[in-house]
Structure formats: C-alpha cells, structure tokens
Design a protein around this motif. Structure first.
Motif, PDB file in Angstrom:
ATOM      1  N   THR A  33       0.843  -1.265  -0.097  1.00 40.90           N
ATOM      2  CA  THR A  33       0.117  -0.014  -0.062  1.00 40.90           C
ATOM      3  C   THR A  33       0.986   1.237   0.088  1.00 40.90           C
ATOM      4  N   GLN A  55      -4.696   4.148   4.404  1.00 41.76           N
ATOM      5  CA  GLN A  55      -4.779   2.900   4.427  1.00 41.76           C
ATOM      6  C   GLN A  55      -3.477   2.216   4.984  1.00 41.76           C
ATOM      7  N   GLU A  58      -2.982   3.204   8.898  1.00 37.70           N
ATOM      8  CA  GLU A  58      -3.975   2.200   9.710  1.00 37.70           C
ATOM      9  C   GLU A  58      -3.124   1.059   9.874  1.00 37.70           C
ATOM     10  N   ASN A 110      -6.555  -7.227   0.878  1.00 40.95           N
ATOM     11  CA  ASN A 110      -7.261  -7.289   1.958  1.00 40.95           C
ATOM     12  C   ASN A 110      -8.212  -8.432   2.222  1.00 40.95           C
ATOM     13  N   HIS A 143     -10.507  -4.786   7.469  1.00 42.37           N
ATOM     14  CA  HIS A 143     -10.081  -5.137   6.241  1.00 42.37           C
ATOM     15  C   HIS A 143     -11.186  -5.449   5.163  1.00 42.37           C
ATOM     16  N   THR A 146     -12.413  -2.099   4.193  1.00 44.66           N
ATOM     17  CA  THR A 146     -11.573  -1.472   3.251  1.00 44.66           C
ATOM     18  C   THR A 146     -11.597  -2.212   1.873  1.00 44.66           C
TER      19      THR A 146
END
Length: 155
Positions: A33, A55, A58, A110, A143, A146
C-alpha cells in the motif's frame, strides 16, 4: 519467569503461530500500500494517493498491535523481510501497475487478510483466548470494510 494467563502453553503457541501469519500478511500489505501511495499516477492520483496513505497509516498501527499480542503470548514476533516473505500469503507485486491494477491488488490483499483472520480465529477460539479473538475480529472488520471500499472504487 513462566507465563500464567490462563491459556495452555500449546494454545498460546498455536495462537501465536497464526498471529505471525497475520502479522506477515499485514506487513506485506502495508509495504504494498505504501509503495502504491508513492507510485500511483493517472486521473485518480489525488484520490488514490490520499486513500492509500490512510490505509498504510492504519496498517502501520496494526502491525505493532499484532506483534505486541504475539509478545504478550510469550512468543517472539517475526521482524525481518525474510520471515515475512516466508509467512505471508499475499502475492508480491513487481514493477508499478496501473492505478486500477493497484486497486485490484490491494482489494485481493485485504480479502486475503480477512481469510487469514478467519483461520487465526479458530486457533484463538480453541485456546479460549478472548484477547486475541478481539484483536483478530477488529482486524477482520477493518479489512472487510477496506475491501468493500476498494471494490466500490472499481465499479
């Protein structure tokens, strides 16, 4: 000093082994990411640059939380690229894919972490390890959300 938190030694080790895989998948997804954040281009640059940053920030916090849970179970947490590569089930990406392909790859990553969480939950349930269950459940929820957001970006 011997650990005595109400979970059998075998249970602690089994849960920690599953958490190691979750840690490796999370760290691998974090790196992917962050890489995409740096290298995204195209008409959706600004939107994706910001989304990927949210993202990976996190994920960076999650990596620490998972590793600390492994240590709480009195097991050494993996911490090298080599160890993560051996443990992770997330496919590495070569080169710089298109923005749309980045979204697809992160969606798949994810979703893979969700599957890893589901396997880890079984070990935590069998060990009666509510603390690990809570952590894993929280990670799974993040997840899944996301993945939904990334999937919606492709529709």
């Amino acid at each position: 000093m011997k650990i005595d938190i109400g979970i059998s030694d075998e249970g602690r080790v089994n849960v920690a082994e599953q958490l190691k895989i979750l840690l490796a998948d999370t760290y691998t997804l974090y790196m992917q990411t962050h890489n995409f954040h740096w290298n995204v281009t195209g008409p959706m640059f600004q939107q994706l640059h910001v989304l990927f940053e949210q993202q990976y920030n996190e994920l960076a916090l999650a990596v620490d939380e998972i590793a600390e849970r492994i240590r709480t179970l009195d097991v050494a947490a993996p911490g090298t690229y080599k160890a993560f590569a051996e443990l992770s089930s997330i496919e590495q990406v070569d080169g710089v894919p298109s923005a749309e392909r980045m979204i697809e790859r992160l969606l798949m990553g994810n979703e893979q972490v969700v599957k890893t969480c589901r396997r880890a939950m079984i070990s935590a349930q069998e060990a009666d390890d509510e603390s690990s269950l809570a952590l894993i459940s929280d990670r799974m929820r993040v997840h899944e959300k996301t993945a939904w957001m990334l999937r919606a970006s492709l529709s």
